[in-house]
Scaffold this active site. Structure first.
Site, PDB file in Angstrom:
ATOM      1  CE  LYS A 184      -1.837   2.711   2.940  1.00 45.50           C
ATOM      2  NZ  LYS A 184      -1.708   3.939   2.131  1.00 45.50           N
ATOM      3  CD  GLU A 187      -3.506   8.209   1.732  1.00 44.43           C
ATOM      4  OE1 GLU A 187      -2.541   7.408   1.805  1.00 44.43           O
ATOM      5  OE2 GLU A 187      -4.121   8.630   2.724  1.00 44.43           O
ATOM      6  CD  GLU A 259      13.878   0.789   7.657  1.00 45.18           C
ATOM      7  OE1 GLU A 259      14.375   1.792   8.203  1.00 45.18           O
ATOM      8  OE2 GLU A 259      14.515  -0.230   7.392  1.00 45.18           O
ATOM      9  CB  CYS A 293      13.563   9.223   6.796  1.00 41.94           C
ATOM     10  SG  CYS A 293      14.249   8.075   5.605  1.00 41.94           S
ATOM     11  CD  GLU A 393      10.490  12.752  10.373  1.00 43.80           C
ATOM     12  OE1 GLU A 393       9.406  12.246  10.706  1.00 43.80           O
ATOM     13  OE2 GLU A 393      11.335  12.152   9.683  1.00 43.80           O
TER      14      GLU A 393
HETATM   15  P1  NAD Z   1       2.795   8.508   7.371  1.00 40.23           P
HETATM   16  O1  NAD Z   1       3.220   7.747   8.567  1.00 40.23           O
HETATM   17  O2  NAD Z   1       1.768   9.549   7.515  1.00 40.23           O
HETATM   18  O3  NAD Z   1       2.226   7.491   6.269  1.00 40.23           O
HETATM   19  C1  NAD Z   1       2.994   6.411   5.815  1.00 40.23           C
HETATM   20  C2  NAD Z   1       2.061   5.377   5.209  1.00 40.23           C
HETATM   21  O4  NAD Z   1       1.226   4.865   6.244  1.00 40.23           O
HETATM   22  C3  NAD Z   1       1.122   5.898   4.134  1.00 40.23           C
HETATM   23  O5  NAD Z   1       0.982   4.918   3.132  1.00 40.23           O
HETATM   24  C4  NAD Z   1      -0.175   6.070   4.892  1.00 40.23           C
HETATM   25  O6  NAD Z   1      -1.322   5.984   4.065  1.00 40.23           O
HETATM   26  C5  NAD Z   1      -0.116   4.911   5.845  1.00 40.23           C
HETATM   27  N1  NAD Z   1      -0.947   5.035   7.041  1.00 40.23           N
HETATM   28  C6  NAD Z   1      -1.381   6.166   7.648  1.00 40.23           C
HETATM   29  N2  NAD Z   1      -2.124   5.845   8.721  1.00 40.23           N
HETATM   30  C7  NAD Z   1      -2.146   4.489   8.801  1.00 40.23           C
HETATM   31  C8  NAD Z   1      -2.740   3.571   9.706  1.00 40.23           C
HETATM   32  N3  NAD Z   1      -3.472   3.977  10.740  1.00 40.23           N
HETATM   33  N4  NAD Z   1      -2.559   2.246   9.489  1.00 40.23           N
HETATM   34  C9  NAD Z   1      -1.816   1.812   8.445  1.00 40.23           C
HETATM   35  N5  NAD Z   1      -1.236   2.654   7.556  1.00 40.23           N
HETATM   36  C10 NAD Z   1      -1.391   3.972   7.737  1.00 40.23           C
HETATM   37  O7  NAD Z   1       4.134   9.060   6.717  1.00 40.23           O
HETATM   38  P2  NAD Z   1       4.275   9.981   5.422  1.00 40.23           P
HETATM   39  O8  NAD Z   1       3.819  11.343   5.789  1.00 40.23           O
HETATM   40  O9  NAD Z   1       3.676   9.307   4.242  1.00 40.23           O
HETATM   41  O10 NAD Z   1       5.877   9.955   5.210  1.00 40.23           O
HETATM   42  C11 NAD Z   1       6.733  10.718   5.950  1.00 40.23           C
HETATM   43  C12 NAD Z   1       7.288   9.920   7.128  1.00 40.23           C
HETATM   44  O11 NAD Z   1       7.927   8.742   6.661  1.00 40.23           O
HETATM   45  C13 NAD Z   1       8.353  10.682   7.879  1.00 40.23           C
HETATM   46  O12 NAD Z   1       8.173  10.503   9.259  1.00 40.23           O
HETATM   47  C14 NAD Z   1       9.651  10.011   7.428  1.00 40.23           C
HETATM   48  O13 NAD Z   1      10.722  10.123   8.315  1.00 40.23           O
HETATM   49  C15 NAD Z   1       9.202   8.614   7.260  1.00 40.23           C
HETATM   50  N6  NAD Z   1      10.137   7.889   6.384  1.00 40.23           N
HETATM   51  C16 NAD Z   1      10.992   7.002   6.958  1.00 40.23           C
HETATM   52  C17 NAD Z   1      11.912   6.318   6.166  1.00 40.23           C
HETATM   53  C18 NAD Z   1      12.875   5.339   6.773  1.00 40.23           C
HETATM   54  O14 NAD Z   1      13.515   4.609   6.011  1.00 40.23           O
HETATM   55  N7  NAD Z   1      13.011   5.256   8.083  1.00 40.23           N
HETATM   56  C19 NAD Z   1      11.920   6.547   4.781  1.00 40.23           C
HETATM   57  C20 NAD Z   1      11.031   7.454   4.247  1.00 40.23           C
HETATM   58  C21 NAD Z   1      10.118   8.124   5.056  1.00 40.23           C
END
Ligand code: NAD
Length: 506
Positions: A184, A187, A259, A293, A393
Protein backbone atom coordinates in the site's frame (compact mmCIF):
# COMPACT_ATOMS: atom_id res chain seq x y z
CA UNK A 1 4.74 23.75 -16.17
CA UNK A 2 4.77 20.28 -17.62
CA UNK A 3 2.34 17.45 -17.25
CA UNK A 4 4.76 14.91 -18.63
CA UNK A 5 3.19 11.68 -17.45
CA UNK A 6 -0.27 10.83 -18.86
CA UNK A 7 -1.67 9.25 -15.68
CA UNK A 8 -5.28 9.43 -16.82
CA UNK A 9 -4.49 7.30 -19.88
CA UNK A 10 -2.10 4.93 -18.17
CA UNK A 11 -4.45 4.17 -15.30
CA UNK A 12 -7.79 4.51 -17.09
CA UNK A 13 -8.84 1.10 -15.72
CA UNK A 14 -8.18 2.13 -12.12
CA UNK A 15 -5.33 2.57 -9.68
CA UNK A 16 -5.34 -0.85 -8.00
CA UNK A 17 -3.06 -3.56 -9.38
CA UNK A 18 -4.45 -6.87 -8.17
CA UNK A 19 -3.64 -10.28 -9.63
CA UNK A 20 -1.95 -8.77 -12.63
CA UNK A 21 -4.50 -6.23 -13.75
CA UNK A 22 -5.56 -2.68 -13.04
CA UNK A 23 -8.96 -2.15 -11.53
CA UNK A 24 -10.78 0.60 -9.67
CA UNK A 25 -10.94 0.62 -5.88
CA UNK A 26 -14.25 -0.20 -4.21
CA UNK A 27 -14.06 1.91 -1.04
CA UNK A 28 -16.66 4.30 -2.43
CA UNK A 29 -14.20 7.17 -1.96
CA UNK A 30 -11.96 8.93 -4.44
CA UNK A 31 -8.65 10.72 -4.14
CA UNK A 32 -7.38 13.54 -6.34
CA UNK A 33 -3.62 13.49 -6.98
CA UNK A 34 -2.51 17.11 -7.07
CA UNK A 35 0.63 18.44 -8.73
CA UNK A 36 2.43 20.11 -5.82
CA UNK A 37 4.26 22.44 -8.21
CA UNK A 38 1.07 23.97 -9.61
CA UNK A 39 -1.83 22.96 -7.37
CA UNK A 40 -3.50 21.43 -10.45
CA UNK A 41 -5.40 18.18 -10.19
CA UNK A 42 -3.62 15.46 -12.16
CA UNK A 43 -5.67 12.33 -11.70
CA UNK A 44 -8.61 11.24 -9.58
CA UNK A 45 -9.00 7.60 -8.66
CA UNK A 46 -11.20 5.28 -6.63
CA UNK A 47 -9.42 4.42 -3.39
CA UNK A 48 -8.94 0.84 -2.28
CA UNK A 49 -10.99 -0.32 0.67
CA UNK A 50 -10.98 -3.50 2.75
CA UNK A 51 -12.55 -5.60 -0.05
CA UNK A 52 -9.72 -4.65 -2.42
CA UNK A 53 -7.15 -5.53 0.24
CA UNK A 54 -8.89 -8.91 0.67
CA UNK A 55 -8.73 -9.49 -3.10
CA UNK A 56 -5.06 -8.53 -3.22
CA UNK A 57 -4.15 -10.77 -0.28
CA UNK A 58 -6.12 -13.65 -1.87
CA UNK A 59 -4.16 -13.15 -5.12
CA UNK A 60 -0.87 -13.09 -3.22
CA UNK A 61 -1.83 -16.21 -1.27
CA UNK A 62 -2.75 -18.06 -4.47
CA UNK A 63 0.51 -17.05 -6.15
CA UNK A 64 2.63 -17.99 -3.14
CA UNK A 65 3.15 -21.74 -3.62
CA UNK A 66 4.32 -21.33 -7.22
CA UNK A 67 6.63 -18.40 -6.50
CA UNK A 68 8.03 -19.85 -3.26
CA UNK A 69 8.60 -23.13 -5.11
CA UNK A 70 10.56 -21.51 -7.95
CA UNK A 71 14.28 -22.11 -7.70
CA UNK A 72 16.51 -19.25 -6.60
CA UNK A 73 17.88 -19.23 -10.14
CA UNK A 74 14.41 -18.80 -11.64
CA UNK A 75 13.58 -15.94 -9.28
CA UNK A 76 16.95 -14.38 -9.96
CA UNK A 77 16.41 -14.55 -13.74
CA UNK A 78 13.05 -12.84 -13.37
CA UNK A 79 14.58 -10.08 -11.25
CA UNK A 80 17.38 -9.56 -13.76
CA UNK A 81 14.76 -9.13 -16.49
CA UNK A 82 12.88 -6.78 -14.15
CA UNK A 83 16.00 -4.63 -13.71
CA UNK A 84 16.35 -4.47 -17.49
CA UNK A 85 12.71 -3.38 -17.99
CA UNK A 86 13.11 -0.69 -15.32
CA UNK A 87 16.25 0.59 -17.04
CA UNK A 88 14.49 0.68 -20.43
CA UNK A 89 11.63 2.69 -18.92
CA UNK A 90 13.86 5.03 -16.92
CA UNK A 91 12.50 8.21 -18.49
CA UNK A 92 8.87 7.32 -17.86
CA UNK A 93 9.61 6.40 -14.25
CA UNK A 94 11.55 9.61 -13.64
CA UNK A 95 8.80 11.76 -15.13
CA UNK A 96 6.00 10.04 -13.23
CA UNK A 97 7.97 10.33 -9.97
CA UNK A 98 8.76 14.01 -10.51
CA UNK A 99 5.19 14.80 -11.42
CA UNK A 100 3.52 13.23 -8.40
CA UNK A 101 6.14 14.39 -5.86
CA UNK A 102 7.28 17.73 -7.34
CA UNK A 103 10.79 16.27 -7.28
CA UNK A 104 13.41 17.93 -9.52
CA UNK A 105 13.83 15.85 -12.64
CA UNK A 106 17.59 15.71 -12.12
CA UNK A 107 17.03 14.02 -8.75
CA UNK A 108 14.55 11.48 -10.15
CA UNK A 109 16.77 10.79 -13.14
CA UNK A 110 20.09 10.55 -11.33
CA UNK A 111 19.08 9.18 -7.92
CA UNK A 112 15.64 7.58 -7.63
CA UNK A 113 15.55 5.62 -10.88
CA UNK A 114 19.15 4.35 -11.11
CA UNK A 115 19.02 3.44 -7.41
CA UNK A 116 15.92 1.37 -8.09
CA UNK A 117 17.44 -0.38 -11.11
CA UNK A 118 20.53 -1.18 -9.05
CA UNK A 119 18.38 -2.52 -6.22
CA UNK A 120 16.62 -4.87 -8.63
CA UNK A 121 19.98 -6.10 -9.93
CA UNK A 122 21.28 -6.52 -6.37
CA UNK A 123 18.30 -8.60 -5.24
CA UNK A 124 18.53 -10.68 -8.42
CA UNK A 125 21.94 -11.70 -7.07
CA UNK A 126 20.78 -12.02 -3.45
CA UNK A 127 18.04 -14.45 -4.52
CA UNK A 128 20.74 -17.00 -5.40
CA UNK A 129 22.71 -16.53 -2.26
CA UNK A 130 20.64 -17.33 0.81
CA UNK A 131 22.82 -17.52 3.91
CA UNK A 132 22.56 -20.49 6.28
CA UNK A 133 24.46 -22.51 8.87
CA UNK A 134 26.22 -25.69 7.80
CA UNK A 135 24.59 -29.02 8.41
CA UNK A 136 26.32 -30.89 11.21
CA UNK A 137 26.17 -33.26 14.16
CA UNK A 138 25.60 -30.97 17.14
CA UNK A 139 24.43 -33.98 19.18
CA UNK A 140 26.12 -37.35 18.80
CA UNK A 141 22.87 -38.98 17.62
CA UNK A 142 21.50 -36.33 15.26
CA UNK A 143 22.23 -34.39 12.15
CA UNK A 144 20.88 -30.83 12.10
CA UNK A 145 20.53 -28.33 9.35
CA UNK A 146 18.84 -25.01 8.81
CA UNK A 147 16.41 -24.29 6.04
CA UNK A 148 15.97 -20.66 5.09
CA UNK A 149 12.42 -20.34 3.83
CA UNK A 150 10.19 -17.53 2.60
CA UNK A 151 7.49 -16.45 5.03
CA UNK A 152 4.31 -16.12 2.97
CA UNK A 153 2.27 -13.07 2.08
CA UNK A 154 3.92 -9.80 3.13
CA UNK A 155 1.89 -6.62 3.64
CA UNK A 156 3.91 -3.44 3.15
CA UNK A 157 3.05 0.21 3.63
CA UNK A 158 5.09 3.06 2.17
CA UNK A 159 5.28 6.87 2.43
CA UNK A 160 5.12 9.54 -0.28
CA UNK A 161 8.63 10.98 -0.19
CA UNK A 162 10.39 8.38 -2.37
CA UNK A 163 7.48 6.34 -3.72
CA UNK A 164 9.52 4.46 -6.33
CA UNK A 165 12.45 3.63 -4.09
CA UNK A 166 10.15 2.69 -1.24
CA UNK A 167 8.24 0.30 -3.53
CA UNK A 168 11.58 -1.18 -4.59
CA UNK A 169 12.92 -1.48 -1.03
CA UNK A 170 9.75 -3.28 0.10
CA UNK A 171 9.01 -5.45 -2.92
CA UNK A 172 12.42 -6.57 -4.16
CA UNK A 173 13.84 -8.35 -1.09
CA UNK A 174 10.43 -9.87 -0.33
CA UNK A 175 9.98 -11.42 -3.78
CA UNK A 176 13.68 -12.31 -4.14
CA UNK A 177 13.26 -14.46 -1.02
CA UNK A 178 10.18 -16.19 -2.48
CA UNK A 179 7.37 -14.28 -0.78
CA UNK A 180 4.42 -12.62 -2.43
CA UNK A 181 3.38 -9.12 -1.47
CA UNK A 182 0.64 -6.53 -1.18
CA UNK A 183 2.02 -3.00 -1.07
CA UNK A 184 0.00 0.00 0.00
CA UNK A 185 1.76 3.15 -1.18
CA UNK A 186 0.79 6.55 0.13
CA UNK A 187 -2.49 7.57 -1.45
CA UNK A 188 -0.82 10.87 -2.44
CA UNK A 189 1.63 9.16 -4.80
CA UNK A 190 0.17 6.12 -6.56
CA UNK A 191 1.88 6.35 -9.97
CA UNK A 192 5.30 4.76 -9.77
CA UNK A 193 4.31 1.78 -7.60
CA UNK A 194 1.74 0.88 -10.26
CA UNK A 195 4.32 1.29 -13.03
CA UNK A 196 6.74 -0.80 -10.97
CA UNK A 197 4.24 -3.67 -10.66
CA UNK A 198 3.44 -3.48 -14.38
CA UNK A 199 7.15 -3.61 -15.21
CA UNK A 200 7.48 -6.72 -13.04
CA UNK A 201 4.67 -8.32 -15.00
CA UNK A 202 6.39 -7.42 -18.27
CA UNK A 203 9.55 -9.07 -16.93
CA UNK A 204 7.62 -12.30 -16.40
CA UNK A 205 7.03 -12.21 -12.65
CA UNK A 206 3.75 -14.12 -12.29
CA UNK A 207 0.46 -12.36 -11.62
CA UNK A 208 -0.40 -12.20 -7.94
CA UNK A 209 3.22 -12.08 -6.77
CA UNK A 210 3.14 -8.26 -6.60
CA UNK A 211 -0.11 -6.45 -5.82
CA UNK A 212 -0.63 -2.74 -5.22
CA UNK A 213 -3.54 -1.28 -3.27
CA UNK A 214 -3.77 2.49 -3.31
CA UNK A 215 -5.95 3.37 -0.36
CA UNK A 216 -6.09 5.46 2.78
CA UNK A 217 -4.06 4.52 5.85
CA UNK A 218 -6.81 4.14 8.40
CA UNK A 219 -8.90 2.11 5.99
CA UNK A 220 -6.91 -0.03 3.53
CA UNK A 221 -3.71 0.30 5.59
CA UNK A 222 -5.09 -0.95 8.89
CA UNK A 223 -7.00 -3.71 7.14
CA UNK A 224 -3.79 -4.91 5.47
CA UNK A 225 -1.84 -4.86 8.75
CA UNK A 226 -4.56 -6.80 10.59
CA UNK A 227 -5.26 -9.29 7.80
CA UNK A 228 -5.02 -12.87 9.10
CA UNK A 229 -3.40 -14.19 5.90
CA UNK A 230 -0.60 -11.62 6.00
CA UNK A 231 2.35 -12.96 7.98
CA UNK A 232 4.65 -9.95 7.99
CA UNK A 233 4.16 -6.19 8.00
CA UNK A 234 6.90 -3.97 6.66
CA UNK A 235 6.11 -0.32 7.27
CA UNK A 236 7.94 2.86 6.34
CA UNK A 237 6.46 6.12 7.56
CA UNK A 238 6.16 8.32 10.60
CA UNK A 239 6.85 7.13 14.12
CA UNK A 240 3.30 8.03 15.18
CA UNK A 241 1.69 5.83 12.53
CA UNK A 242 4.34 3.16 13.07
CA UNK A 243 3.22 2.81 16.69
CA UNK A 244 -0.37 2.25 15.56
CA UNK A 245 0.78 -0.28 12.96
CA UNK A 246 2.82 -2.09 15.63
CA UNK A 247 -0.24 -2.39 17.89
CA UNK A 248 -2.32 -4.00 15.15
CA UNK A 249 0.49 -6.24 13.92
CA UNK A 250 1.30 -7.39 17.43
CA UNK A 251 -2.31 -8.35 18.07
CA UNK A 252 -2.11 -10.73 15.10
CA UNK A 253 1.47 -11.91 15.93
CA UNK A 254 3.05 -10.71 12.70
CA UNK A 255 6.70 -10.30 11.99
CA UNK A 256 7.24 -6.56 11.98
CA UNK A 257 9.72 -4.29 10.27
CA UNK A 258 9.44 -0.56 11.02
CA UNK A 259 11.35 2.19 9.20
CA UNK A 260 10.23 5.35 10.97
CA UNK A 261 11.06 9.00 11.29
CA UNK A 262 14.44 10.64 11.66
CA UNK A 263 16.11 13.81 12.91
CA UNK A 264 19.66 13.32 11.72
CA UNK A 265 22.46 15.22 13.48
CA UNK A 266 25.34 16.67 11.47
CA UNK A 267 28.32 16.95 13.80
CA UNK A 268 31.14 19.29 12.74
CA UNK A 269 34.35 19.17 14.79
CA UNK A 270 36.71 22.14 14.79
CA UNK A 271 39.31 20.41 12.56
CA UNK A 272 36.77 19.69 9.79
CA UNK A 273 37.14 20.85 6.20
CA UNK A 274 34.76 23.79 6.46
CA UNK A 275 33.97 24.00 2.76
CA UNK A 276 33.15 20.29 2.62
CA UNK A 277 30.95 20.56 5.71
CA UNK A 278 29.10 23.60 4.34
CA UNK A 279 28.39 21.95 0.99
CA UNK A 280 27.46 18.71 2.73
CA UNK A 281 25.05 20.50 5.05
CA UNK A 282 23.22 22.27 2.23
CA UNK A 283 22.96 19.13 0.08
CA UNK A 284 22.13 16.98 3.08
CA UNK A 285 19.39 19.23 4.40
CA UNK A 286 17.76 20.19 1.09
CA UNK A 287 17.68 16.85 -0.72
CA UNK A 288 14.14 16.13 -1.87
CA UNK A 289 13.12 19.50 -0.36
CA UNK A 290 14.18 18.16 3.03
CA UNK A 291 11.59 15.38 2.81
CA UNK A 292 14.12 12.67 3.45
CA UNK A 293 14.13 10.62 6.64
CA UNK A 294 17.95 10.80 6.77
CA UNK A 295 18.22 14.51 5.86
CA UNK A 296 20.62 16.61 7.91
CA UNK A 297 18.35 18.53 10.24
CA UNK A 298 20.46 19.52 13.26
CA UNK A 299 23.98 20.77 12.62
CA UNK A 300 26.15 20.91 15.75
CA UNK A 301 29.25 22.94 15.01
CA UNK A 302 32.21 23.26 17.37
CA UNK A 303 32.50 26.86 18.54
CA UNK A 304 35.62 27.94 16.53
CA UNK A 305 33.87 27.12 13.20
CA UNK A 306 30.35 28.14 14.17
CA UNK A 307 30.11 31.70 12.79
CA UNK A 308 31.86 30.87 9.51
CA UNK A 309 29.67 27.78 9.07
CA UNK A 310 26.41 29.69 9.63
CA UNK A 311 27.24 32.49 7.22
CA UNK A 312 28.56 30.15 4.51
CA UNK A 313 25.55 27.80 4.74
CA UNK A 314 23.16 30.76 4.53
CA UNK A 315 24.98 32.16 1.50
CA UNK A 316 24.97 28.79 -0.27
CA UNK A 317 21.29 28.18 0.53
CA UNK A 318 20.46 31.49 -1.12
CA UNK A 319 21.93 30.23 -4.42
CA UNK A 320 19.59 27.21 -4.57
CA UNK A 321 17.23 27.51 -7.54
CA UNK A 322 13.56 26.77 -6.86
CA UNK A 323 11.44 26.12 -9.91
CA UNK A 324 9.51 23.85 -12.23
CA UNK A 325 10.50 20.29 -11.26
CA UNK A 326 10.81 19.48 -14.96
CA UNK A 327 13.33 22.25 -15.70
CA UNK A 328 16.79 20.64 -15.80
CA UNK A 329 18.30 23.50 -13.81
CA UNK A 330 15.82 23.31 -10.91
CA UNK A 331 17.61 22.42 -7.68
CA UNK A 332 14.63 22.27 -5.36
CA UNK A 333 10.97 21.60 -6.00
CA UNK A 334 7.91 22.19 -3.84
CA UNK A 335 6.95 20.23 -0.76
CA UNK A 336 4.55 17.33 -1.31
CA UNK A 337 1.39 19.37 -0.65
CA UNK A 338 0.17 22.76 0.41
CA UNK A 339 -0.97 21.29 3.73
CA UNK A 340 2.53 19.97 4.42
CA UNK A 341 4.08 23.30 3.38
CA UNK A 342 1.80 25.05 5.89
CA UNK A 343 2.85 22.58 8.59
CA UNK A 344 6.54 23.27 7.93
CA UNK A 345 5.90 27.03 7.86
CA UNK A 346 4.03 26.76 11.16
CA UNK A 347 7.02 25.15 12.89
CA UNK A 348 9.32 27.91 11.60
CA UNK A 349 6.85 30.63 12.62
CA UNK A 350 6.67 29.23 16.15
CA UNK A 351 10.48 29.09 16.23
CA UNK A 352 10.66 32.85 15.64
CA UNK A 353 9.46 33.17 19.23
CA UNK A 354 12.60 31.50 20.62
CA UNK A 355 15.18 31.38 17.80
CA UNK A 356 16.44 33.40 14.82
CA UNK A 357 15.75 32.69 11.15
CA UNK A 358 18.94 33.56 9.24
CA UNK A 359 17.62 32.93 5.75
CA UNK A 360 14.39 31.64 4.21
CA UNK A 361 11.43 31.17 6.51
CA UNK A 362 8.78 31.87 3.89
CA UNK A 363 7.41 30.89 0.51
CA UNK A 364 9.41 32.39 -2.38
CA UNK A 365 8.38 35.74 -3.86
CA UNK A 366 7.09 35.97 -7.39
CA UNK A 367 4.05 34.90 -9.34
CA UNK A 368 5.55 31.94 -11.18
CA UNK A 369 5.76 29.66 -8.12
CA UNK A 370 2.83 31.15 -6.22
CA UNK A 371 0.45 28.24 -6.87
CA UNK A 372 2.93 25.57 -5.83
CA UNK A 373 3.75 24.29 -2.33
CA UNK A 374 7.17 25.96 -2.37
CA UNK A 375 9.16 27.01 0.69
CA UNK A 376 12.58 28.63 0.74
CA UNK A 377 15.68 26.86 2.08
CA UNK A 378 15.65 27.91 5.70
CA UNK A 379 18.41 28.26 8.27
CA UNK A 380 17.59 28.71 11.95
CA UNK A 381 20.02 29.46 14.80
CA UNK A 382 19.87 30.24 18.54
CA UNK A 383 17.31 27.51 19.25
CA UNK A 384 17.50 25.63 22.54
CA UNK A 385 18.25 21.91 22.40
CA UNK A 386 14.86 21.05 23.89
CA UNK A 387 12.89 23.29 21.49
CA UNK A 388 10.38 21.98 18.95
CA UNK A 389 12.52 22.85 15.94
CA UNK A 390 15.47 20.82 17.32
CA UNK A 391 13.46 17.86 18.60
CA UNK A 392 10.61 17.31 16.11
CA UNK A 393 10.80 15.91 12.63
CA UNK A 394 10.01 18.80 10.26
CA UNK A 395 10.39 17.02 6.91
CA UNK A 396 11.07 20.22 5.03
CA UNK A 397 14.04 22.33 3.82
CA UNK A 398 14.93 23.58 7.28
CA UNK A 399 18.33 23.26 8.97
CA UNK A 400 18.96 24.28 12.58
CA UNK A 401 22.54 25.06 13.62
CA UNK A 402 23.72 24.88 17.23
CA UNK A 403 27.17 25.40 18.74
CA UNK A 404 29.03 23.02 21.04
CA UNK A 405 32.32 23.18 22.96
CA UNK A 406 33.74 19.79 23.97
CA UNK A 407 33.61 16.59 21.90
CA UNK A 408 31.65 14.99 24.75
CA UNK A 409 29.01 17.68 24.50
CA UNK A 410 28.73 17.37 20.71
CA UNK A 411 28.17 13.63 20.85
CA UNK A 412 25.72 13.96 23.71
CA UNK A 413 23.64 16.55 21.85
CA UNK A 414 23.74 14.50 18.65
CA UNK A 415 22.16 11.60 20.56
CA UNK A 416 19.63 13.79 22.33
CA UNK A 417 16.41 13.15 20.40
CA UNK A 418 14.12 10.12 20.37
CA UNK A 419 15.26 9.29 16.83
CA UNK A 420 18.25 7.27 15.62
CA UNK A 421 18.09 6.78 11.87
CA UNK A 422 21.19 8.51 10.50
CA UNK A 423 23.96 10.95 11.42
CA UNK A 424 27.17 12.35 10.03
CA UNK A 425 30.47 13.43 11.56
CA UNK A 426 32.88 15.88 10.01
CA UNK A 427 36.55 15.84 11.03
CA UNK A 428 40.01 15.03 9.69
CA UNK A 429 40.93 13.23 12.93
CA UNK A 430 40.50 9.47 12.71
CA UNK A 431 40.25 9.09 16.50
CA UNK A 432 37.49 11.67 16.78
CA UNK A 433 35.50 10.15 13.94
CA UNK A 434 36.15 6.68 15.29
CA UNK A 435 34.78 7.64 18.69
CA UNK A 436 31.78 9.48 17.24
CA UNK A 437 30.84 6.61 14.90
CA UNK A 438 30.93 4.23 17.89
CA UNK A 439 28.97 6.43 20.26
CA UNK A 440 26.30 7.90 18.03
CA UNK A 441 23.13 5.84 18.26
CA UNK A 442 21.93 5.66 14.68
CA UNK A 443 21.53 3.01 12.02
CA UNK A 444 23.91 4.83 9.67
CA UNK A 445 26.78 7.21 10.42
CA UNK A 446 28.54 8.92 7.55
CA UNK A 447 32.04 10.35 7.90
CA UNK A 448 32.68 13.53 5.90
CA UNK A 449 29.55 13.00 3.82
CA UNK A 450 25.80 12.83 4.39
CA UNK A 451 23.08 11.06 2.32
CA UNK A 452 24.68 8.48 -0.03
CA UNK A 453 23.13 5.03 0.11
CA UNK A 454 24.08 1.86 -1.67
CA UNK A 455 22.21 -1.37 -2.45
CA UNK A 456 24.78 -3.58 -0.66
CA UNK A 457 24.52 -1.76 2.67
CA UNK A 458 21.63 -1.80 5.18
CA UNK A 459 19.31 1.11 5.89
CA UNK A 460 17.33 1.17 9.11
CA UNK A 461 16.92 2.83 12.45
CA UNK A 462 17.81 2.69 16.11
CA UNK A 463 15.54 3.95 18.91
CA UNK A 464 12.25 5.56 17.78
CA UNK A 465 13.38 5.32 14.15
CA UNK A 466 12.33 1.68 14.20
CA UNK A 467 13.94 -1.68 13.62
CA UNK A 468 14.69 -3.98 10.72
CA UNK A 469 16.70 -3.20 7.60
CA UNK A 470 15.95 -2.19 4.03
CA UNK A 471 18.35 -2.93 1.16
CA UNK A 472 21.35 -5.30 1.46
CA UNK A 473 21.57 -8.96 2.45
CA UNK A 474 20.22 -8.00 5.88
CA UNK A 475 16.95 -6.98 4.28
CA UNK A 476 16.78 -10.22 2.30
CA UNK A 477 17.06 -12.08 5.61
CA UNK A 478 14.18 -10.05 7.11
CA UNK A 479 11.91 -11.66 4.54
CA UNK A 480 12.98 -15.21 5.35
CA UNK A 481 12.49 -17.47 8.32
CA UNK A 482 14.86 -20.18 9.46
CA UNK A 483 13.76 -23.67 10.28
CA UNK A 484 15.82 -26.18 12.24
CA UNK A 485 15.54 -29.68 10.75
CA UNK A 486 16.90 -32.45 13.02
CA UNK A 487 17.38 -36.04 11.92
CA UNK A 488 17.83 -38.99 14.28
CA UNK A 489 20.88 -40.89 13.11
CA UNK A 490 20.60 -43.97 15.37
CA UNK A 491 17.48 -45.72 14.11
CA UNK A 492 16.83 -46.77 17.73
CA UNK A 493 13.18 -47.16 18.74
CA UNK A 494 13.98 -46.75 22.44
CA UNK A 495 16.21 -43.76 22.84
CA UNK A 496 18.37 -43.11 25.83
CA UNK A 497 16.84 -39.74 26.61
CA UNK A 498 13.31 -41.26 26.96
CA UNK A 499 14.21 -42.32 30.48
CA UNK A 500 13.97 -38.73 31.60
CA UNK A 501 10.28 -38.92 30.72
CA UNK A 502 9.43 -42.53 31.58
CA UNK A 503 11.07 -45.80 32.58
CA UNK A 504 14.74 -46.62 33.05
CA UNK A 505 17.80 -46.79 30.83
CA UNK A 506 17.17 -49.32 27.99
P1 NAD B 1 2.80 8.51 7.37
O1 NAD B 1 3.22 7.75 8.57
O2 NAD B 1 1.77 9.55 7.52
O3 NAD B 1 2.23 7.49 6.27
C1 NAD B 1 2.99 6.41 5.81
C2 NAD B 1 2.06 5.38 5.21
O4 NAD B 1 1.23 4.87 6.24
C3 NAD B 1 1.12 5.90 4.13
O5 NAD B 1 0.98 4.92 3.13
C4 NAD B 1 -0.18 6.07 4.89
O6 NAD B 1 -1.32 5.98 4.06
C5 NAD B 1 -0.12 4.91 5.85
N1 NAD B 1 -0.95 5.04 7.04
C6 NAD B 1 -1.38 6.17 7.65
N2 NAD B 1 -2.12 5.85 8.72
C7 NAD B 1 -2.15 4.49 8.80
C8 NAD B 1 -2.74 3.57 9.71
N3 NAD B 1 -3.47 3.98 10.74
N4 NAD B 1 -2.56 2.25 9.49
C9 NAD B 1 -1.82 1.81 8.45
N5 NAD B 1 -1.24 2.65 7.56
C10 NAD B 1 -1.39 3.97 7.74
O7 NAD B 1 4.13 9.06 6.72
P2 NAD B 1 4.27 9.98 5.42
O8 NAD B 1 3.82 11.34 5.79
O9 NAD B 1 3.68 9.31 4.24
O10 NAD B 1 5.88 9.95 5.21
C11 NAD B 1 6.73 10.72 5.95
C12 NAD B 1 7.29 9.92 7.13
O11 NAD B 1 7.93 8.74 6.66
C13 NAD B 1 8.35 10.68 7.88
O12 NAD B 1 8.17 10.50 9.26
C14 NAD B 1 9.65 10.01 7.43
O13 NAD B 1 10.72 10.12 8.32
C15 NAD B 1 9.20 8.61 7.26
N6 NAD B 1 10.14 7.89 6.38
C16 NAD B 1 10.99 7.00 6.96
C17 NAD B 1 11.91 6.32 6.17
C18 NAD B 1 12.88 5.34 6.77
O14 NAD B 1 13.51 4.61 6.01
N7 NAD B 1 13.01 5.26 8.08
C19 NAD B 1 11.92 6.55 4.78
C20 NAD B 1 11.03 7.45 4.25
C21 NAD B 1 10.12 8.12 5.06
Amino acid sequence: MGNRFPARDRFADGAQFIDGRLRPGTSGRTHAVVDPATGRELFTYELAGPADVDAAVAAALAAYPGWAGATPGERSDALHRFAAVLAERATEFAEAESLQCGKPIKLSTEFDVPGTVDNAAFFAGAARHPEGASAGEYSADHTSYVRREPIGVVGSIAPWNYPLQMAAWKILPAVAAGNTIVLKPSELTPFTSLLFAQAAQEAGIPDGVINIVNGAGADAGEHLVGHPDVVMTSFTGSTAVGKRVAEIATATVKRLHLELGGKAPFLVFDDADLEAAVHGAVAGSLINTGQDCTAATRAYVQRPLYDAFVSAVAALMETVRLGDPFAPSTDMGPLISHAHRDRVAGIVERARGYARVVTGGSAPDGADLADGAYYLPTLVVDAAQDSEIVQSEIFGPVLVVLAFDSDDEGIRLANDTPYGLAASVWSRDVYRTGRATREIKAGCVWVNDHIPIISEMPHGGYKASGYGKDMSAYSFEEYTQVKHVMYDNTGAARKDWHRTIFGDRP
